[in-house]
Enzyme design. Sequence first.
Site, PDB file in Angstrom:
ATOM      1  N   GLU A   1       0.841  -1.198   0.000  1.00 22.78           N
ATOM      2  CA  GLU A   1       0.000   0.000   0.000  1.00 22.78           C
ATOM      3  C   GLU A   1       0.876   1.248   0.000  1.00 22.78           C
ATOM      4  OE1 GLU A   1      -3.888  -1.697   2.467  1.00 22.78           O
ATOM      5  OE2 GLU A   1      -2.475  -0.354   3.473  1.00 22.78           O
ATOM      6  N   CYS A   2       0.713   2.095  -0.982  1.00 26.69           N
ATOM      7  CA  CYS A   2       1.334   3.405  -1.059  1.00 26.69           C
ATOM      8  C   CYS A   2       2.864   3.318  -1.027  1.00 26.69           C
ATOM      9  CB  CYS A   2       0.794   4.316   0.052  1.00 26.69           C
ATOM     10  SG  CYS A   2       0.975   6.081  -0.322  1.00 26.69           S
ATOM     11  N   ALA A   3       3.503   3.450   0.132  1.00 30.43           N
ATOM     12  CA  ALA A   3       4.954   3.335   0.194  1.00 30.43           C
ATOM     13  C   ALA A   3       5.416   1.991  -0.326  1.00 30.43           C
ATOM     14  CB  ALA A   3       5.432   3.533   1.631  1.00 30.43           C
TER      15      ALA A   3
END
Length: 464
Positions: A350-352
Amino acid sequence: MIPRVVVAAPSSGAGKTTVAVGLMAALRRAGQVVAGFKVGPDYIDPGFHAVATGRPGRNLDPMLSGEERVGPLFAHGSAGADLAVIEGVMGLYDGALGTEGFSSTAHVAKLLKAPVVLVVDASAAGRSVGAVVQGFVAFDTEVRIVGVILNKVGSDRHETEVRAGIAPTGVPVLGVLRRDPRLTVPSRHLGLVPANEQRDQAENAVDAAAELVHQGVDLAAFVAAARAAVRHPATAWDPNEELAGLEAPSAASRRSGAAGEVPQVRRPVVAVAGGPVFSFRYTETTELLTAAGADVAIFDPLADTLPEATSAVYLGGGFPELHAEALSANTKLREQVAAEIAAGLPVIAECAGLLYLCRELDGHPMTGVLPATGRMTSRLTLGYRTAIAATTTAFFDEGRRVHGHEFHRTTLDLDADVPPAWHLPSGTEGVALPHVHASYLHLHWTATPDVPARLVAAARNHRP
């Protein structure tokens, strides 16, 4: 439910976090066991709550978890505490855009039947503060505002004037805080610097907030307000019970019955990224993984390699764009992750985590799992999203609808056509491979408990 108070404000920037964290720390110093909560999806404030209370920080978000889980998650997170301090988000009545305050601080206060203490920045007003308080009291009479804490008061004369404006409202002033430069916490493009990145500074800021609150707030009156919260029973959320009804193999493996009824199976190791870069993770994430049958092993991608016998990986959110060079320098981990994923290692990112799986981030080599590059931009992408799974993977079936949240200033440039992870109103997003699901979207797995169960099942299948 235990005694509880929601700390809210008319708007962002009024000092909610300072006051909430100061209250948590000051009450803890006074011998109270305090549970800290944050309304909304924010990851950073709960980190400061953890420093202040000595307990995990937790979120209460009707959009991400569902209205029906707010009370149970509160009961779960406050177990063993004497009282709870719930920090609001934005202005008291500000919720998801296009709704009538859904997921707002007021919404959560009503779900918990919790009284509200309003923090008002008085730095640029005098008697007019009374009109602000009166307006917030009258706006929704189901929200019980039981006190006001004045922040950034300039002088005794200023305080007298503000108190005079509030007096006709009948709402008691529970505290007055003066300006204090020690309360400045380092900030960056997505808000405050997470507490675990600069622990010493975070602890100093929490200590200063506790001292300021101890000097300026009537703690006895605040505790009395918490204890005056109406009785509101709620059955505590339990990750084991949440997973018990699932059909995933990992759920079945956890259940115990008569001897020989369910064979005992190995608990696979699920490696969860942590450390300064990957600090965005809800507390219930690891609780659900453990309940699903995994042994959770936290590792720091800046310095570590994958834990021994890793059978699956969860890469959460954080600030990889500020640590891209250091992440890239851990060549051994980058190569190990790429090789393990090529061999079928299940991964949710997720994201990073999405950025870490790219070929590079702002020119620094990453793992190269995805045919994409990540780069920093000046544009903030922020808000709740309703997403539909675009591709079937080990964790999501095509067509699955979820509620998530985006919060980033980076963007992704894909070098090849790859199956997308999600359909969003704005188009497709993320990358979905049979055993890798990577996107910008943050989910709260309490609303999708089959996802951690499926991750653990995939881990067990990957390394029997």
